[in-house]
Structures are given as structure tokens and as C-alpha cells.
Design an enzyme around this catalytic site. Structure first.
Site, mmCIF file in Angstrom:
data_model
loop_
_atom_site.group_PDB
_atom_site.id
_atom_site.type_symbol
_atom_site.label_atom_id
_atom_site.label_comp_id
_atom_site.label_asym_id
_atom_site.label_seq_id
_atom_site.Cartn_x
_atom_site.Cartn_y
_atom_site.Cartn_z
ATOM 1 N N CYS A 163 0.828 -1.233 0.036
ATOM 2 C CA CYS A 163 0.075 -0.007 0.144
ATOM 3 C C CYS A 163 0.753 1.396 -0.097
ATOM 4 C CB CYS A 163 -0.763 0.227 1.151
ATOM 5 S SG CYS A 163 -2.087 -1.552 1.168
ATOM 6 N N HIS B 289 -3.103 6.952 2.138
ATOM 7 C CA HIS B 289 -3.609 5.792 1.652
ATOM 8 C C HIS B 289 -4.915 5.758 2.267
ATOM 9 C CE1 HIS B 289 -4.054 1.562 0.928
ATOM 10 N NE2 HIS B 289 -3.850 1.329 2.383
ATOM 11 N N ASN C 178 -10.158 0.084 0.062
ATOM 12 C CA ASN C 178 -8.686 0.012 -0.229
ATOM 13 C C ASN C 178 -8.364 -0.468 -1.468
ATOM 14 O OD1 ASN C 178 -6.040 -0.579 0.486
ATOM 15 N ND2 ASN C 178 -6.111 -1.501 2.301
#
Length: 357
Positions: free
Chosen positions: A116, A256, A286
Site C-alpha cells: 500500500c 492511503h 482500499n
């Protein structure tokens, strides 16, 4: 070369792409044994987009890369960096294929794997290529299709969606709008089991006999939550110090998009007003390495990122890895000037739960 002569990396284009198929919490409820509202309360996510059969991370990257190139008016770049933890194949990398499909065969092309945090790591790689004179322009793409990597019955699968986002960087001057500040990066391999896919690599193949290792993405949610807050906060402070900014100078935080509660706690610990922390996690989920560039594109299109805004980027991912950087948002080709018809959903939320459309 003296420090003042080192070229800066200047952002001149942004684009994104999410697959058309939208999966709401209601569709997951029976399979996961959780109510839609339970999922929302714990994650801030109501829906996510997932790929259809036959669509890969590379396909998403090509679409997002094309959007960014159009808006940059650069046409072609000298290098392509693809950040992904779900590559099209274990070998070769996805970036050479993406470059070729975008009409840039022969360009420098490489993958970055920092989960990520991959997009921020990709920005740092691009900075190095430009500073060294290896490339005068770089396309950086974050792309992931983690819906293909999660166990269908694992409650953490509710977190993940698919998509790609991209930016174009060119060589320029550090005082220009869009110039990236120093990238602050870090890692802690001692936490590698907190976000991991154990199967499919040389570690598994090197063990003779026995059952195959788990091929699904596994996440230790509570521990990851606290480490994400800790490391994004510390990296953000370092990046702000490097830019000679104070927290109150920050107009927008683009972090993020893992979890709405992480975003709220990050803003609180930095001392930045919560409404300055942008989010589209409610509709997008996500998307791993793609989350920051997707949000940049969505926020720019919604008019909530405007020229002159001081922007903090920060991310945390498996590895463990983390990174932050800063920039002043530039003025470039607007979406309505793009000759491409946008067919992906452009929904944007800021702050948590407040729909701006």
C-alpha cells in the site's frame, strides 16, 4: 553537480481508473456473516469496485496511465514505474507491458513492490531517475486488483477494492508548483507477517514436501491499524520538516485509503483539521498502491484540490513499509479538456460520510 542544480520532479498530469462493477456491502453481508452497517462502522466503506474475469492489474494501469498522459499533454515519457502487489505475472514485471501497450516500447520500465506504500515508493524511484538524468519524464502508476487475492470468507476482504491511478512527472525546478518535496521512506521487515501472502514465492518452493502455503492475502487488522497511524504520523512530520511546513500550513492530506478511522486519527495526531484529510474510501475501499493517485484524481476533478494547495501525501503498507512527501498542487489540463470520454465512476467523499457529489 551541485545540489541546487539537481532537477526536481514536477507533477504535470493525473488520472485514474476503477472497474465498472460496483460491489456494495449488502452483496457481501451473507457471505461474510456481517451486516452492511457493521462493515461501514468498522471501516468507513460502503462499496468498492472489483474487476470482472479477464481484467488484470496491468489492464487497469493502462487505462489510468492513458488518462494521466492525456492530461499532462506530455504524450510520451522516458520511464514507466508501476507500483503493484498484484502483478499480472510473477515474471516478467508488469511495467514493460504497460509501457508497450501505451505506445512507449523501449522506455525504461520497472515494478515497485511496497504494497500500500508502493505509490510513494514509486514517486521516490521516479525522483531518482529524474535527478540522475536517466529520464526527463516518468509515468508512475499505482495499480492493484486485490479482490483476486483475498479469501472469500475472510471478513477483512470487505476492505479491498480494485483500481489504478497514475501521475506524470517531468524534470523541472524545485520552486515550481507540482514539484515533489523529499520522499521520506521507511520499513520494518520484522512485521512482514502482519500483511502477507505466504504462498507463491521462493520461500514456499524452497521447503520440500508438505502442504502448499496459503495463497490468500492475510491481514492482522488491529495491529496494522496502530502501526499505520504511528508510522504515517512520524513520516508525515519528517516530510513536513523537510518542506519547512508546519502542520497548520497543510491544506490537504491525501493518505492511503485503508480505513476511515485511521485517516481521522492521523489528522488528529498531526494537528490538522479533520476536514482537510480527503477521502473516497466510502465508495472505493482500499485499493492498495492505487489509493493515493485515485484520490488525487477524484479530488482534483471534484475541485477540492486546487492550484496552490499545499498537499501532504502519506502511506503505510505491508513489508512493513511507509512513506510521505509533499507538493504544492499545480494547474494543468482540466478533465473537461481531455479528449477521452471518462467511463469509470467518479464519486468522491470528504470528509468521512459527507458526499460532495
Amino acid at each position: 553537480m551541485r545540489a541546487q542544480e539537481v532537477p526536481a520532479s514536477v507533477l504535470v498530469g493525473v488520472g485514474s481508473w476503477v472497474p465498472p462493477r460496483r460491489v456494495a456491502n449488502e452483496e457481501l453481508a451473507e457471505r461474510l456473516g456481517r451486516s452492511p452497517e457493521w462493515m461501514y462502522q468498522r471501516s468507513g466503506i460502503r462499496s468498492r469496485h472489483v474487476v470482472e474475469p479477464g481484467t488484470s492489474s496491468g489492464d487497469l494501469a493502462v487505462e489510468a496511465g492513458r488518462e494521466a498522459l492525456v492530461r499532462s499533454a506530455v504524450g510520451q515519457v522516458a520511464a514507466v514505474v508501476v507500483a503493484t502487489t498484484s502483478p499480472d505475472r510473477p515474471c516478467p514485471g508488469t511495467a514493460p507491458s504497460v509501457a508497450s501497450r501505451l505506445g512507449m516500447a523501449g522506455a525504461t520500465a520497472l515494478d515497485v513492490q511496497a504494497v500500500c506504500a508502493g505509490f510513494v515508493y514509486g514517486l521516490a524511484v521516479a525522483q531518482g531517475l529524474i535527478a540522475a538524468g536517466t529520464a526527463d519524464s516518468v509515468l508512475v502508476v499505482g495499480t492493484d486488483s486485490l479482490s483476486l487475492s483475498v479469501a472469500p470468507d475472510d471478513p477483512t476482504s470487505m476492505l479491498f477494492g480494485d483500481g489504478a491511478g497514475a501521475v506524470v512527472l517531468r524534470s523541472g525546478h524545485c520552486e515550481e508548483p507540482g514539484a515533489l518535496g523529499p520522499c521520506v521512506l521507511g520499513s520494518d521487515g520484522g512485521g512482514r507477517d502482519l500483511i502477507t501472502v505466504r504462498g507463491g514465492g521462493s520461500e514456499e518452493r524452497s521447503r520440500p514436501g508438505g502442504a502448499p502455503a496459503d495463497r490468500y492475502l492475510r491481514l492482522e487488522g488491529q495491529e496494522v491499524f496502530w502501526r499505520a497511524v504511528q508510522h504515517m504520523t512520524s513520516a508525515s512530520r519528517e516530510a513536513l520538516d523537510a518542506a519547512r511546513w508546519k502542520p497548520q500550513d497543510v491544506d490537504r492530506i491525501v493518505a492511503h485509503q485503508a480505513n476511515a478511522r485511521i485517516l481521522a486519527m492521523l489528522a488528529e495526531r498531526l494537528g490538522v483539521d479533520a476536514e482537510r484529510a480527503l477521502s473516497n474510501v466510502e465508495q472505493i475501499g482500499n485499493t492498495s498502491a492505487a489509493s493515493i493517485p485515485i484520490l488525487l484524481d477524484h479530488a482534483d476533478r471534484a475541485g477540492d484540490l486546487r492550484p496552490g494547495h499545499r498537499v501532504l501525501l502519506t502511506a503505510f503498507g505491508g513489508g512493513l513499509t511507509w512513506g510521505s512527501t509533499t507538493l504544492v498542487w499545480p494547474d494543468f489540463l482540466s478533465p473537461d479538456q481531455s479528449p477521452h470520454q471518462l467511463s469509470s465512476e467518479r464519486r468522491y467523499v470528504r470528509p468521512f460520510g459527507e458526499d460532495l457529489d
